[in-house]
Design a protein around this motif. Structure first.
Motif, PDB file in Angstrom:
ATOM      1  N   TRP A 177       2.530   1.591  -3.308  1.00  0.00           N
ATOM      2  CA  TRP A 177       1.446   2.734  -4.275  1.00  0.00           C
ATOM      3  C   TRP A 177       1.180   3.643  -4.027  1.00  0.00           C
ATOM      4  O   TRP A 177       1.176   4.336  -5.179  1.00  0.00           O
ATOM      5  N   LEU A 211       1.146  -1.167  -0.420  1.00  0.00           N
ATOM      6  CA  LEU A 211      -0.218  -0.247   0.071  1.00  0.00           C
ATOM      7  C   LEU A 211       0.702   1.314  -0.118  1.00  0.00           C
ATOM      8  O   LEU A 211       0.287   1.821  -0.792  1.00  0.00           O
ATOM      9  N   GLY A 251       4.426  -3.161  -5.963  1.00  0.00           N
ATOM     10  CA  GLY A 251       2.415  -1.488  -5.370  1.00  0.00           C
ATOM     11  C   GLY A 251       3.326  -0.495  -5.932  1.00  0.00           C
ATOM     12  O   GLY A 251       2.452   0.081  -6.103  1.00  0.00           O
TER      13      GLY A 251
END
Length: 169
Positions: A48, A45, A132
């Motif tokens: 990302w 995450l 990510g």
């Protein structure tokens, strides 16, 4: 800045599906230790978010690398759609209005780049970090929900940059 095509978004979604499929611990394990299992998603995450910010940089080596990554992802995804399922290439729709990074926000992205590169090399979650970041680059300029995440990320990084560089300057 390059905008994602259907193929680029397809590659981004494929990366997301692959990661989530590999991560899925099973219902029982997830129910026993939800925080621990959700914590395994954190490297992906955060990377990302970095990938989404990297594609918003408009110039420099980081912007060039992110644009090149999105370009090749668009090309590979478009080729897979055309030759794999007989689809067509094209844009994903009207991209959301992106908030450019300020000078201070760009400084924060540069610092984040250092952290991501070192973490990808030294961390046991290196594969999740790389996946990510690539996924974030592919999905951040799409017209969907992932694209709308780029605006608050840019606002947040710009605000952090103003605080950090305002104190230091």
């Amino acid at each position: 800045m390059i905008v994602a095509t259907f193929g680029g978004v397809t590659i981004g979604l494929a990366l997301l599906i692959r990661f989530l499929t590999e991560w899925w611990p099973g219902r029982k394990t997830l129910m026993k230790d939800p925080l621990g299992q959700a914590g395994a998603l954190l490297p992906f995450l955060l990377a990302w978010c970095y990938g989404a910010l990297a594609i918003l940089t408009v110039a420099g080596l980081i912007g060039w690398a992110a644009d090149a990554t999105l370009w090749i992802s668009n090309w590979l995804g478009d080729a897979a759609l055309v030759w794999g399922v007989g689809g067509q290439v094209g844009q994903t729709g009207t991209a959301p209005p992106f908030l450019p990074l300020t000078q201070q926000g760009g400084g924060v992205v540069l610092l984040m780049t250092v952290a991501v590169v070192v973490a990808a090399k030294k961390s046991s979650a290196g594969r999740a970090i790389k996946t990510g970041a690539w996924c974030g680059i592919c999905l951040a300029t799409s017209a969907g929900v992932a694209g709308f995440a780029a605006v608050p990320l840019a606002q947040g990084v710009n605000a952090i940059g103003e605080q950090v560089y305002g104190v230091l300057a």
